[in-house]
Scaffold this motif. Structure first.
Motif, PDB file in Angstrom:
ATOM      1  N   UNK A 181      32.686  28.227  49.135  1.00  0.00           N
ATOM      2  CA  UNK A 181      31.759  29.154  48.484  1.00  0.00           C
ATOM      3  C   UNK A 181      32.504  30.361  47.905  1.00  0.00           C
ATOM      4  N   UNK A 182      33.472  30.859  48.635  1.00  0.00           N
ATOM      5  CA  UNK A 182      34.212  32.027  48.159  1.00  0.00           C
ATOM      6  C   UNK A 182      35.191  31.679  47.040  1.00  0.00           C
ATOM      7  N   UNK A 183      35.697  30.445  47.036  1.00  0.00           N
ATOM      8  CA  UNK A 183      36.495  29.999  45.887  1.00  0.00           C
ATOM      9  C   UNK A 183      35.620  29.966  44.641  1.00  0.00           C
ATOM     10  N   UNK A 184      34.377  29.538  44.802  1.00  0.00           N
ATOM     11  CA  UNK A 184      33.444  29.537  43.678  1.00  0.00           C
ATOM     12  C   UNK A 184      33.125  30.960  43.224  1.00  0.00           C
ATOM     13  N   UNK A 185      33.013  31.890  44.149  1.00  0.00           N
ATOM     14  CA  UNK A 185      32.797  33.289  43.785  1.00  0.00           C
ATOM     15  C   UNK A 185      33.933  33.786  42.890  1.00  0.00           C
ATOM     16  N   UNK A 186      35.167  33.473  43.270  1.00  0.00           N
ATOM     17  CA  UNK A 186      36.323  33.879  42.472  1.00  0.00           C
ATOM     18  C   UNK A 186      36.287  33.218  41.099  1.00  0.00           C
ATOM     19  N   UNK A 187      35.973  31.933  41.056  1.00  0.00           N
ATOM     20  CA  UNK A 187      35.877  31.236  39.772  1.00  0.00           C
ATOM     21  C   UNK A 187      34.827  31.889  38.882  1.00  0.00           C
ATOM     22  N   UNK A 188      33.660  32.206  39.446  1.00  0.00           N
ATOM     23  CA  UNK A 188      32.605  32.842  38.662  1.00  0.00           C
ATOM     24  C   UNK A 188      33.054  34.200  38.134  1.00  0.00           C
ATOM     25  N   UNK A 189      33.753  34.972  38.955  1.00  0.00           N
ATOM     26  CA  UNK A 189      34.252  36.279  38.499  1.00  0.00           C
ATOM     27  C   UNK A 189      35.212  36.109  37.319  1.00  0.00           C
ATOM     28  N   UNK A 190      36.075  35.102  37.394  1.00  0.00           N
ATOM     29  CA  UNK A 190      36.995  34.849  36.285  1.00  0.00           C
ATOM     30  C   UNK A 190      36.243  34.419  35.024  1.00  0.00           C
ATOM     31  N   UNK A 191      35.272  33.529  35.190  1.00  0.00           N
ATOM     32  CA  UNK A 191      34.514  33.043  34.042  1.00  0.00           C
ATOM     33  C   UNK A 191      33.697  34.157  33.413  1.00  0.00           C
ATOM     34  N   UNK A 192      33.103  35.013  34.240  1.00  0.00           N
ATOM     35  CA  UNK A 192      32.343  36.145  33.714  1.00  0.00           C
ATOM     36  C   UNK A 192      33.243  37.035  32.869  1.00  0.00           C
ATOM     37  N   UNK A 193      34.416  37.348  33.389  1.00  0.00           N
ATOM     38  CA  UNK A 193      35.349  38.196  32.648  1.00  0.00           C
ATOM     39  C   UNK A 193      35.746  37.558  31.325  1.00  0.00           C
ATOM     40  N   UNK A 226      34.262  43.970  35.465  1.00  0.00           N
ATOM     41  CA  UNK A 226      34.719  42.600  35.675  1.00  0.00           C
ATOM     42  C   UNK A 226      36.022  42.527  36.462  1.00  0.00           C
ATOM     43  N   UNK A 227      36.959  43.402  36.192  1.00  0.00           N
ATOM     44  CA  UNK A 227      38.241  43.368  36.907  1.00  0.00           C
ATOM     45  C   UNK A 227      38.060  43.641  38.398  1.00  0.00           C
ATOM     46  N   UNK A 228      37.206  44.594  38.741  1.00  0.00           N
ATOM     47  CA  UNK A 228      36.982  44.900  40.151  1.00  0.00           C
ATOM     48  C   UNK A 228      36.312  43.726  40.864  1.00  0.00           C
ATOM     49  N   UNK A 229      35.453  42.999  40.167  1.00  0.00           N
ATOM     50  CA  UNK A 229      34.798  41.849  40.791  1.00  0.00           C
ATOM     51  C   UNK A 229      35.807  40.739  41.099  1.00  0.00           C
ATOM     52  N   UNK A 230      36.766  40.544  40.211  1.00  0.00           N
ATOM     53  CA  UNK A 230      37.817  39.564  40.489  1.00  0.00           C
ATOM     54  C   UNK A 230      38.636  40.015  41.697  1.00  0.00           C
ATOM     55  N   UNK A 265      26.875  42.021  44.736  1.00  0.00           N
ATOM     56  CA  UNK A 265      25.575  41.441  44.417  1.00  0.00           C
ATOM     57  C   UNK A 265      24.894  42.237  43.294  1.00  0.00           C
ATOM     58  N   UNK A 266      25.013  43.546  43.336  1.00  0.00           N
ATOM     59  CA  UNK A 266      24.419  44.365  42.274  1.00  0.00           C
ATOM     60  C   UNK A 266      24.996  43.993  40.913  1.00  0.00           C
ATOM     61  N   UNK A 267      26.298  43.746  40.866  1.00  0.00           N
ATOM     62  CA  UNK A 267      26.927  43.383  39.595  1.00  0.00           C
ATOM     63  C   UNK A 267      26.352  42.060  39.073  1.00  0.00           C
ATOM     64  N   UNK A 268      26.227  41.079  39.949  1.00  0.00           N
ATOM     65  CA  UNK A 268      25.637  39.811  39.532  1.00  0.00           C
ATOM     66  C   UNK A 268      24.213  39.968  39.039  1.00  0.00           C
TER      67      UNK A 268
END
Length: 483
Positions: free
Chosen positions: A343-355, A198-202, A152-155
């Protein structure tokens, strides 16, 4: 003799509401309702204000998802200032907004899953309420708690660097943005020290999915059957059918997967969607006009988005999406607790898009704003963490807002949440002679699956203690419990 059970307010959600459950003479649930008991006045508050203030004003609806309102309002005002819709902005304008939005999604979903919902998974719906909270998670699974806090802090850091501050920022303005992302800011987010990179978030997003799927494997019957029911689903999708949370066309499918709203322009939303008013709630009940209020209501949010889209545009999320769709043989998924999976699939997608976005040199461009011929009406539609969000504004010759209509995500989910409450109440309360804490929590678990933001829906104010009262037809108290 008929009895009434009241849960007020519902806990571990954002905002305040109550549930009433009516029992018949035999102790079986006759009816149940989720009441939103506070009034939301933002559609009136903004009237008369200069239109350019809207992106800053309306995000005060909520401290959890202000970015969603900020961007939806900005998108509506893009139309008014002549910047067009969708891809009318400059490359840096759209990509900075997207980065802000992915950061918002990431932190909001993480907050909900780790802080509000994981206690039910770790300790059970009937677990000790003294442990069934985020403090209990931290005491019993320190790594999981730390992971949730740091994700959450990263976001929040992404929001700070794109919107200007973590809560109620000013980054999006009509026609574009007011800042780009510097090289130093990019490097801080992309390759900062562990774990804030970004890598750790993925990596952690994949681990969160593994955590849920392992829980699902060990509790399959409960997860699949809890508040499961067929429904319509609505979201925006990219024009090629891909999952997209920032821009797209409106699509809805029925419980068999048939398209019942065919990729329509978001500017025309009010040709297809109507809102019903009921006397017992300040929150409206949206539905598709063509089907009417009885058959036209729909779900929004993570579950709906994965039911509506054709594919995920990032590789790791696509692999998870294929597994998710295969679980129901490609048909829409109606299991309420599978909201968490989606929701968690979306979390993974967001991490990929952010990176990916952080590696895009367009973020350092200086061409920030686009303007054209002024218009007097604009609609901004975006996927907020909790579902499809509509902002509609009209202005006069003095640039004052004369009309504002907001259909927020939780409002779209009003009837689905009521359906989930009713199913859960019947499952856990039929024939019961007294109130138990697990009974109350089961109803709340059904509501929490939708991650409702009742403040967004009602601009609610109030206190947080939970009280559940059982009374007879003469309004005499039979049983009473506090939580």
């Amino acid at each position: 003799m008929p009895k009434k059970i009241t849960i007020e307010p519902v806990t571990r959600v954002e905002g305040h509401g109550k549930v009433t459950i009516m029992l018949d003479d035999f102790g079986n649930v006759r009816d149940s309702r989720l009441h939103i008991v506070e009034f939301r006045g933002f559609e009136r508050f903004v009237q008369g204000r200069p239109y350019w203030e809207a992106p800053v004003l309306v995000q005060r609806l909520c401290g959890i998802c202000p970015v969603s309102h900020h961007l939806a309002a900005a998108k509506a005002l893009d139309v008014i200032v002549g910047a067009g819709t969708g891809h009318g902005l400059t490359a840096v304008g759209e990509k900075m907004r997207r980065l802000m939005h992915y950061g918002q999604f990431f932190q909001s979903h993480v907050l909900h899953f780790f802080h509000l919902s994981s206690p039910d998974f770790l300790f059970g719906i009937d677990g000790d309420p003294a442990l069934r909270n985020i403090i209990g998670v931290a005491m019993n699974n320190r790594d999981l708690a730390v992971q949730g806090v740091m994700m959450r802090k990263y976001g929040q850091e992404i929001i700070r660097l794109t919107a200007g501050k973590k809560i109620h920022g000013t980054g999006a303005i009509p026609g574009g943005i007011n800042k780009n992302l510097s090289i130093a800011e990019r490097d801080e987010l992309l390759s900062g020290p562990d774990p804030l990179n970004a890598d750790k978030m993925v990596e952690w997003s994949e681990a969160a999915l593994d955590f849920f799927k392992d829980y699902h494997k060990n509790n399959q019957s409960m997860v699949d059957n809890f508040a499961a029911y067929p429904s319509n689903h609505l979201s925006i999708v990219r024009e090629d059918g891909a999952f997209d949370i920032y821009n797209g066309v409106l699509r809805a499918v029925d419980n068999e997967g048939n398209i019942i709203l065919h990729d329509v322009d978001c500017q025309d939303y009010n040709k297809y969607i109507e809102e019903e008013v009921k006397s017992w709630s300040y929150m409206k009940f949206p539905y598709l006009k063509e089907l009417g209020p009885e058959k036209g209501w729909y779900r929004v949010g993570p579950l709906a988005r994965l039911n509506v889209c054709d594919f995920m545009p990032t590789p790791l999320a696509q692999k998870e999406f294929e597994e998710f769709k295969a679980y129901t043989s490609g048909k829409p998924n109606g299991m309420s607790l599978h909201y968490h999976w989606a929701r968690l699939i979306e979390v993974l997608h967001c991490a990929e898009m952010i990176r990916d976005l952080l590696k895009d040199p367009d973020l350092q461009n200086d061409d920030l704003v686009v303007k054209g011929e002024k218009r007097y009406k604009g609609v901004g539609v975006i996927e907020a963490p909790r579902g499809t969000l509509f902002h509609h504004y009209e202005i006069n010759n003095d640039d004052q807002i004369t009309l504002a209509n907001l259909i927020v995500s939780t409002t779209n989910n009003n009837q689905p949440m009521n359906s989930a409450v009713n199913l859960t109440a019947k499952s856990f309360m039929n024939g019961q002679a007294e109130i138990t804490e697990p009974m109350m929590n089961a109803v709340e678990v059904a509501i929490r699956a939708y991650d409702p933001c009742l403040s967004c829906a009602t601009h609610a104010l109030g206190k947080m203690p939970l009280e559940m009262t059982l009374v007879n037809a003469n309004n005499e108290i039979i049983d009473k419990k506090n939580k």
